[in-house]
Structure formats: structure tokens, C-alpha cells
Motif scaffolding. Structure first.
Motif, PDB file in Angstrom:
ATOM      1  N   THR A 112       0.944  -1.419   0.081  1.00 18.25           N
ATOM      2  CA  THR A 112      -0.119   0.133   0.024  1.00 18.25           C
ATOM      3  C   THR A 112       0.640   1.562   0.437  1.00 18.25           C
ATOM      4  N   LEU A 140      -1.478   6.003  -6.909  1.00 16.27           N
ATOM      5  CA  LEU A 140      -3.278   6.020  -6.877  1.00 16.27           C
ATOM      6  C   LEU A 140      -3.358   7.860  -6.715  1.00 16.27           C
ATOM      7  N   LEU A 142      -6.912   9.828  -7.457  1.00 19.91           N
ATOM      8  CA  LEU A 142      -7.694   9.087  -7.143  1.00 19.91           C
ATOM      9  C   LEU A 142      -9.001   9.780  -6.211  1.00 19.91           C
ATOM     10  N   LEU A 190      -8.525   8.317  -1.377  1.00 26.65           N
ATOM     11  CA  LEU A 190      -7.265   7.785  -1.409  1.00 26.65           C
ATOM     12  C   LEU A 190      -7.147   6.681   0.124  1.00 26.65           C
ATOM     13  N   THR A 220      -9.701   5.205   2.045  1.00 23.34           N
ATOM     14  CA  THR A 220     -10.534   3.955   1.590  1.00 23.34           C
ATOM     15  C   THR A 220      -9.324   3.085   0.407  1.00 23.34           C
ATOM     16  N   TRP A 221      -8.932   3.832  -0.818  1.00 23.45           N
ATOM     17  CA  TRP A 221      -8.040   2.941  -1.690  1.00 23.45           C
ATOM     18  C   TRP A 221      -6.864   1.884  -1.590  1.00 23.45           C
ATOM     19  N   HIS A 222      -6.301   2.374  -0.211  1.00 23.70           N
ATOM     20  CA  HIS A 222      -4.906   2.290   0.664  1.00 23.70           C
ATOM     21  C   HIS A 222      -5.637   1.362   1.748  1.00 23.70           C
ATOM     22  N   ARG A 259      -8.327  -0.599   1.429  1.00 21.50           N
ATOM     23  CA  ARG A 259      -8.489  -1.575   0.982  1.00 21.50           C
ATOM     24  C   ARG A 259      -7.079  -2.768   0.098  1.00 21.50           C
TER      25      ARG A 259
END
Length: 535
Positions: A417, A424, A427, A430, A432-434, A436
Motif C-alpha cells: 500500500t 493512486l 483518485l 485515497l 479507502t483505496w489504501h 482496501r
């Protein structure tokens, strides 16, 4: 000391270690990484998409144009004396709140003098690592995770006390003993003992402060209740509840403009606080308090609550300090004591030397918890062998899989991550992306450990952790090749640390494979045992 007393404490030490060890591994590994939060933030920060920040002398011109175009920013905006990739503009303001960060706006002056504004979500990767540290890897809400963390910290304290009692009878004989040889369990035990004993003061500090952080709301509530006993009741009427903030009038804007320009305000603050390194000033306004603000900075002479958490309130019209409860060197005994807990826990004192020491102590602590699980599993094997068992029990196999999957899943998840931060950028959401990415890798590693068994998964997941950690310098290399970004010293520090970590995991993977092939057949770490059983 009687043998039965030592045996009782050894059992206590083993069981509280088993219950809390894996969670503490995540806390210590992530906590070690947070010692370099600022370089990590800089490493993950994309280059600014706006013009270079103006000089501090031109900041009043920037603020005037900002307030004309965005009058709501007058309620609270920050002026940064130090800028960089992680803080690319001289002035910024946010739509969020302290508990829920929103969109951050950055303002600067274009080459022709026009106002230029851009937006960026808060950088999330360093924050995720910090949350993993605070919540021992739990994916729940903060209010749910913290009491659980507090219970784990209490078990941690019990493990420290019981561990010292277990070591006392053989303290002199085994103090500097490190017996390397065929007896692998003896070697692991010597490492566990010597590292635990010499880092004991650090672990006592961590245990005590973690309990305080976990239950600080309850502590303050109890303190307030005691202080109110016998005190006269006073009715306090606050301002009436309101929905949207009222529109700022021309009179309000005139009051906002009465604040000192940043250069003069900084000079007046520095005259009151010699040695204080002022890094940012927030200009704030409401009708009840008028123009005021907060200062943020560092002072190497004092411990701090956070990496840049030296804060005080000022009157922005005169530069006079209004409140110094969190200001270094100006606190009373109570606030200074509270700050010392933060400083000792986070290593916010002593500069880079203490930061590096805390990083190494954090990694050492993670190893201590990992080795504790290994010792418990080997001790179980010895007991089961005496009882005539030739196979490990299901409970031992489950613990073996968790001991491999959880730590290595944490290591790989954090590494991947972090590396993903280079790709990333741009986007939405961020954080939430990290999150997940981390939990997907973590759960994959734990599932792999259960599916393959501890013996096979041990070396395989170590190679996976090696590859995952190597993606960090690889991301920098690819980013530079494909037009990405690198930021000098921060890139060198993060990439070099990751490269050393990847090399260490490769060495451990080779050793784990050797142990799996040549180890005792009745060990949970032996592939030969698995093969013989299946045959």
C-alpha cells in the motif's frame, strides 16, 4: 524463588503472550514505520500542480486575493512558513473538520500575479500506517478498537512483569548468553530474553502510555467527576445551536483584515518564544472571539505531543500569546506531564538519533512477539512428544499458521500500500483505496498460511514479503522512468530502508526453507512431517 512460582509465572507469560502477541506485532511494526512519517509523507506526495509558493513577504497580497474570491476561507486558513511536496502552497484551507477531513484547498500566485487554487485530498498512506499502529490492526471504528487495544496493552504489561519474574532465577547466568547451534529453540529463547531484557524500559513506557491513550476519555471523565464533587453548580449557557455558519459581513471581513501580516506576526511570536521553530500559523475568525489563531512548530529542547505538535493560541492582531497549554516550555506541571507521555511514546524528542533508536526498538519489539509465539509452539511440541504424540494438535497447527500469516501479511500489506501511493495519486477517497489494498493483501497472506500450512507458507510468505517490500524502491524507479516523482533525501531514506528490509526477508526465507526441509519430523515447521503424514 520456588520452582512452582516460576512455573506459574511462565504459564501466565506464555498465555498472555499468545493472546496479545500477534496484535502487538502489528502495533510495533507499524509504529516503527511511523517514526519516519514525515519522510514517508514526502515520498508519497505528488509534485504540486500549482505555481511555486510566493515569498512570505508577498503572502498578504495572496491572502487579499484569496479572501476576495473565497470569503468563507476567512473563518480559518493556514499560512505555512515551510513548504515542500507534502505541503506545496503557502496558504491552504479545508472544508473538513478535525474528526472528518474534507477537501483541502491550496492557494498561490501565478506568474502574472493572479490567484491560483488547486485541491487535493489528504495524503492517506502514512495516516493508514498510524491507524494500524493505534488500533493494533483492527479494521473497526476508532471508538471500538481503542478499548480492545487498551485490553491488549494491559495484557502486554502482565507479560512484561511475568517475563521478568521468569528470568530472575537465571538472570546472571543467562544475561549475555546467546547460544547459537543445533538447538534452535535455545537460540530463539536466548534472543527473546536478551532483547526483551535490554529493551525493558522502552517496553514499560510503551505499555503504560498505551493504556493511558486507550482509556484517556474514561480517565478524564473520572477526573472531572472528582473535581466537581462538592463544587457549586453553575448554569452555563452556550450559543444557540445553528445550522450553516452565518454569512460574513463587511464588518467581519474588516476585522479579519486587521490581523498582522505573517512576517510581522512571526517576528513577534519568535520574540516571545526564543528557540521555537515556527512552521505554520492558522488565522481564524468568529464573532465571539474575533481574529485569533494557532501557531504550530517544534522546539528541540522539549518533547512534543506529535512530530509538529507544538501549539499555542495567539491574538493575530497583536501577536500576543493567549493560551500556552500545549506550547513547549510554557506549560504548567499537569500539561507538561501529559505531553511527556506523548513524547515518550512517539519518540518526539532528541531529534533523528532518538527516531532511529525508536525505529530499531520497534522492530526489535515486533521480533520479540513473533519469537514468543515460536517458543510456545516448540514448547508444545516437547510436551506432546513426552505424552507420546507424534503429530501436532490442531490448535498448534492453527497457531502456527497465524504466526506466519498475520506478521508477514502485515509486512506485505503495508509495503504494497505504500508502493501504491505512487500510482493512486489523483483518485478520489485515497484512504479507502489504501485500506482496501492493505487488508486484501493481509487476508490473502493469512488465507495462504492456512491453506498451505505453516511449514510451506513460512518461506513462501517471506519471499512474498521480500517482493512486496522491494516494490517500494521499484515504484520510485518506475515513477522516475515514466515521468513520476522523486523527492531527494526522502526518496533515498524510504527506498534504502525498504531495500535493506527486502534483503533481510530474503535471508530469512532461505533459512525458513532450510528449516522446513531439514527440521525435526514432528515439528509444525517441517515439510517432511507433512509429507510423511499424507503418505
Amino acid at each position: 524463588m520456588r520452582t512452582d512460582v516460576v512455573r506459574t509465572y511462565k504459564d501466565i507469560h506464555s498465555w498472555v503472550g499468545i493472546i496479545s502477541g500477534l496484535a502487538l506485532f502489528i502495533a510495533f511494526y507499524a509504529g516503527a514505520i511511523t517514526m519516519f512519517e514525515e519522510p514517508l509523507q514526502r515520498w508519497a506526495s505528488p509534485p504540486p500542480a500549482i505555481a511555486a509558493p510566493p515569498s512570505l513577504e508577498r503572502t498578504p497580497e495572496l491572502v487579499e486575493k484569496l479572501l476576495a474570491a473565497y470569503p468563507d476561507a476567512a473563518r480559518s486558513y493556514k499560512v505555512f512558513l515551510e513548504t515542500g511536496p507534502e505541503q506545496p502552497a503557502r496558504v491552504s484551507w479545508s472544508t473538513g473538520t478535525r474528526g472528518k477531513p474534507g477537501i483541502t484547498y491550496y492557494a498561490t500566485l501565478a506568474e502574472n500575479g493572479a490567484l491560483e487554487v488547486s485541491t487535493r485530498e489528504p495524503l492517506a498512506v502514512a495516516q493508514l500506517v498510524d491507524v494500524l499502529h493505534q488500533q493494533v490492526g483492527l479494521p473497526f471504528e476508532h471508538e471500538i478498537s481503542m478499548p480492545i487495544m487498551g485490553a491488549i496493552a494491559l495484557l502486554y504489561a502482565v507479560a512484561l512483569v511475568s517475563g521478568v519474574v521468569c528470568l530472575l532465577p537465571s538472570l546472571v547466568k543467562d544475561l549475555f548468553a546467546l547460544r547459537l547451534g543445533k538447538n534452535v529453540k535455545r537460540m530463539w529463547l536466548d534472543l527473546h530474553n536478551v532483547l526483551g531484557l535490554f529493551s525493558l524500559p522502552f517496553h514499560i513506557v510503551m505499555a503504560v502510555t498505551a493504556v493511558i491513550f486507550a482509556f484517556h476519555d474514561e480517565i478524564y471523565l473520572a477526573q472531572g467527576t472528582v473535581q466537581r464533587v462538592g463544587a457549586p453548580t453553575v448554569e452555563r449557557r452556550g450559543p444557540p445551536p445553528s445550522g450553516k455558519p452565518s454569512v460574513l459581513t463587511a464588518s467581519d471581513m474588516n476585522a479579519v483584515r486587521s490581523a498582522l501580516p505573517p512576517v510581522e506576526l512571526a517576528q513577534r511570536i519568535e520574540s516571545q518564544l526564543p528557540g521555537f521553530n515556527l512552521r505554520a500559523v492558522s488565522y481564524e475568525y468568529n464573532r465571539e472571539e474575533g481574529p485569533h489563531g494557532h501557531i504550530m512548530g517544534t522546539d528541540p529542547r522539549y518533547g512534543m505531543r506529535g512530530p509538529t505538535y507544538g501549539m499555542g493560541e495567539v491574538d493575530t492582531r497583536t501577536g500576543k500569546l493567549i493560551e500556552a497549554d500545549y506550547l513547549l516550555g510554557k506549560q504548567d506541571a499537569w500539561f507538561a506531564t501529559v505531553t511527556s507521555f506523548f513524547a515518550l511514546h512517539f519518540g518526539n524528542f532528541g531529534g533523528p538519533t532518538v527516531q532511529c533508536s525508536y525505529f530499531l526498538l520497534g522492530m526489535t519489539g515486533a521480533f520479540i512477539f513473533y519469537s514468543g509465539n515460536l517458543l510456545w509452539i516448540e514448547s508444545r511440541r516437547k510436551k506432546e512428544r513426552k505424552a507420546g504424540a507424534v503429530e501436532q494438535t490442531r490448535a498448534t497447527r492453527i497457531l502456527g499458521a497465524l504466526t506466519v500469516g498475520v506478521p508477514l501479511g502485515c509486512i506485505a500489506g503495508i509495503s504494497i500500500t505504500i508502493a501504491a501511493a505512487k500510482f493512486l495519486s489523483g483518485l478520489e477517497d485515497l484512504a479507502t483505496w489504501h485500506s482496501r489494498i492493505y487488508y486484501a493483501v493481509f487476508l490473502l497472506a493469512v488465507g495462504w498460511a492456512f491453506g498451505r500450512g505453516a511449514a510451506r507458507a513460512g518461506s513462501e510468505l517471506l519471499w512474498f514479503a521480500c517482493a512486496a517490500t522491494a516494490t517500494i524502491p521499484l515504484a520510485s524507479a518506475l515513477g522516475g522512468y515514466f515521468g513520476g516523482w522523486n523527492h531527494g533525501d526522502a526518496t533515498l531514506l524510504v527506498d534504502l530502508t525498504a531495500a535493506v528490509g527486502a534483503l533481510a526477508f530474503a535471508v530469512m526465507a532461505v533459512a525458513a526453507r532450510r528449516r522446513a526441509v531439514a527440521g525435526s519430523r514432528d515439528s509444525v515447521w517441517s515439510i517432511r512431517r507433512v509429507a510423511a503424514t499424507r503418505a
